[in-house]
Each structure stands twice: as structure tokens, then as C-alpha cells.
Design an enzyme around this catalytic site. Structure first.
Site, short mmCIF file in Angstrom:
data_model
loop_
_atom_site.label_atom_id
_atom_site.label_comp_id
_atom_site.label_asym_id
_atom_site.label_seq_id
_atom_site.Cartn_x
_atom_site.Cartn_y
_atom_site.Cartn_z
N HIS A 11 -94.44 47.36 57.60
CA HIS A 11 -95.57 48.30 57.59
C HIS A 11 -95.79 48.91 58.97
CE1 HIS A 11 -97.42 46.15 53.83
NE2 HIS A 11 -96.22 46.66 53.62
N ASP B 19 -92.18 51.09 52.22
CA ASP B 19 -91.24 50.04 52.62
C ASP B 19 -89.88 50.62 53.00
OD1 ASP B 19 -93.03 47.96 52.33
OD2 ASP B 19 -92.34 47.39 50.33
N HIS C 90 -85.99 45.25 50.22
CA HIS C 90 -85.77 45.19 51.66
C HIS C 90 -84.31 44.91 52.02
CE1 HIS C 90 -90.00 45.53 52.49
NE2 HIS C 90 -90.28 44.44 51.80
N HIS D 178 -95.84 52.90 47.61
CA HIS D 178 -95.65 51.79 48.54
C HIS D 178 -94.17 51.43 48.68
CE1 HIS D 178 -96.95 48.46 51.01
NE2 HIS D 178 -95.98 47.76 50.44
#
Length: 291
Positions: free
Chosen positions: A81, A244, A267, A240
Site C-alpha cells: 500500500h 496491489d 502478489h 483494490h
């Protein structure tokens, strides 16, 4: 043709304070100006000698549900973030001073970070920002989950994410494309919050993780939608995921020029794409891993 831009840093120090999602520890974060070509560097002021850790993909280690950096035993947890906020606002050089290993969860988004950075102001520096231009398709993953980089005309950075939780739950399927710019990031991406299903939250808390986190700290979806919370956007979840993506791709340490499309990527896969891009295009100016 892509027009190179100058590097940027903060005009003044910015700070935020909050609690880490995983550790439950209070942490203070200070964003300080840095010289050209510094990149983003985390500084662990809680450790002897205030060791420094460069925010580059070479320092990334696999950790479930978040992005973690580690070099020579010095770690920083949940950096995505913060990295998204800095990259989204085109802050290229910054020392991020912290007094705990884990960064604060805040409200689950990058909005408090963006507000603090914008209040401090931004200055242009007398050095050109490095970039990588995508010249051919690079694709990673499988049929269920994948991410790819494609060439894009006009020197743009365009991100698209396809989210698919399937039918029969309140998240469902969402898709969004964003042309990345500081204004668009701050308005359309930064306010989007971390989310999960209530069944996923229950598993984490049964393992003793995030027990101090409440429904106000992120979006937890029950059968009828967010529990004790309200959506900021109808498609907040896919926004969101784009947040990321911005944070993970930032570990390239340079501007990435191209079109980046992800389908149910996370991720780990995002970071693998960064490694593939750097291997394909060459790393013209390597950054120090630990300073």
C-alpha cells in the site's frame, strides 16, 4: 513516443501512524525527501544502526496475502500500500522511516498515505526517471490465474484487472482498466480497501492472525455484502486489486511503460512479472539492495 520525465521527491516530511494488521503493533511512518536515484528505501529506526532496505524486487520474499521485503535478515512487511501510494503519485525518491517491521494497515487503503503525501507536497529533481518500455508480450501464469505485459502506444501505463469470485457470493465478477496518473490513482484507486470473505477472515483469526482487526478496518463480505461497513465504489474490490498491482509493479524501481493485464493474479505472480520484465529489458542502473 514516450517522453521522459524528471524524478520527483517530497517537498517536506509526511507521516502517518497506525496498527499493523498482522502484528497488532503500533507503528509510525515518516516519508522523507531523498536525493535523485535513491529510489524508495525503507529505514528501520527501531533497529541498531537504522539499517536500510531498498524497495526492489530482488528483496522480495514470498509471504501469504502480502508483500514482504528482506535483505540480510532485515525485513519490512506489507509494503504494497505504501509502494502503491508513492508510485501512484510519482514519488520516485523517498526514505520511508519506520519504528516496527510491519507497516500500518490504516483503513485498508492507500488513501491516508496519499493525503499525507499530498499535504507535504512534491518537488521535481534534476535527473531523468528511469523506465522500461514493454516491446513484446510477456505472459505468466496458467488458465486460472495469469498476468501479462503488452506494448502500448503513446508512452502510457495502463492497468487492467479481471476479478472473478464466481457466482453465488457478493463479490462476484468485476473488471476495470485504469490509465495510471497521479490524479487518476488518487481519485479512483487509492481509496479502495483490502477485502475478504467472512469465511476467509474466520480462518485467519482461528490461526491467531488479525484478531485485533475489526470490520471497520477493512471490507469483510458476508452473504449480503460488507459487514458493518459501506462500499466506497460498487466495484471497490477490483479497484483494490489494481492498487496491489501498482504497489507490486513498483518493485521494478522504474517506470513501466506498457499495458498490464491480470486475471485473478496475486502478489507472487505480479512480482514474477516484474522479474521477467527486468530480465527481458535489462537493468540499466541496479539499485543497492541494502544500504
Amino acid at each position: 513516443m514516450y517522453s521522459a520525465r524528471n524524478q520527483r521527491t517530497l517537498a517536506a516530511t509526511a507521516s502517518v501512524q497506525g496498527v499493523g494488521y498482522w502484528s497488532g503493533r503500533e507503528v509510525r511512518v515518516e516519508f522523507r525527501a531523498a536525493r535523485p536515484d535513491t529510489g524508495v528505501v525503507f529505514v528501520r529506526d527501531d533497529l541498531p544502526g537504522s539499517p536500510r532496505l531498498a524497495a526492489v524486487v530482488e528483496n522480495r520474499t514470498d509471504t501469504p496475502l502480502r508483500t514482504t521485503l528482506n535483505c540480510d535478515g532485515i525485513g519490512v512487511d506489507m509494503v504494497e500500500h505504501v509502494m502503491a501510494a508513492l508510485t501512484g503519485l510519482q514519488i520516485d525518491n523517498c526514505e520511508v522511516h519506520i519504528d516496527q517491521q510491519e507497516l500500518p494497515g490504516l483503513d485498508g487503503s492507500s488513501l491516508p498515505l496519499v493525503e499525507a503525501i499530498n499535504a507535504a507536497g512534491v518537488v521535481q529533481q534534476d535527473a531523468v526517471r528511469r523506465r522500461r518500455i514493454i516491446r513484446e508480450v510477456i505472459r505468466l501464469g496458467d488458465a486460472k490465474s495469469w498476468i501479462e505485459a503488452r506494448p502500448c502506444c503513446g508512452g502510457r501505463t495502463i492497468l487492467q484487472y479481471d476479478l472473478d469470485y464466481g457466482a453465488g457470493n457478493p463479490i462476484g465478477r468485476q473488471s476495470l482498466e485504469v490509465r495510471l496518473s497521479p490524479r487518476r490513482f488518487a481519485r479512483d484507486v487509492a481509496p479502495s480497501r483490502t477485502f475478504m470473505l467472512d469465511s476467509e477472515a474466520a480462518v485467519l483469526q482461528a490461526d491467531g492472525l488479525g484478531c485485533h482487526v475489526s470490520y471497520a478496518d477493512l471490507l469483510v463480505f458476508g452473504p449480503d455484502g460488507p459487514i458493518d461497513n459501506q462500499l466506497r465504489f460498487p466495484d471497490e474490490c477490483v479497484r483494490h486489486k489494481l492498487l496491489d498491482m501498482v504497489g507490486d509493479l513498483a518493485l521494478a524501481g522504474c517506470d513501466l511503460i506498457g499495458r498490464f493485464v491480470a486475471h485473478r493474479s496475486g502478489h507472487r505472480l505480479n512480482a514474477e512479472l516484474v522479474r521477467a520484465i527486468l530480465a527481458e529489458t535489462g537493468n540499466q542502473q541496479p539499485l543497492q539492495r541494502c544500504a
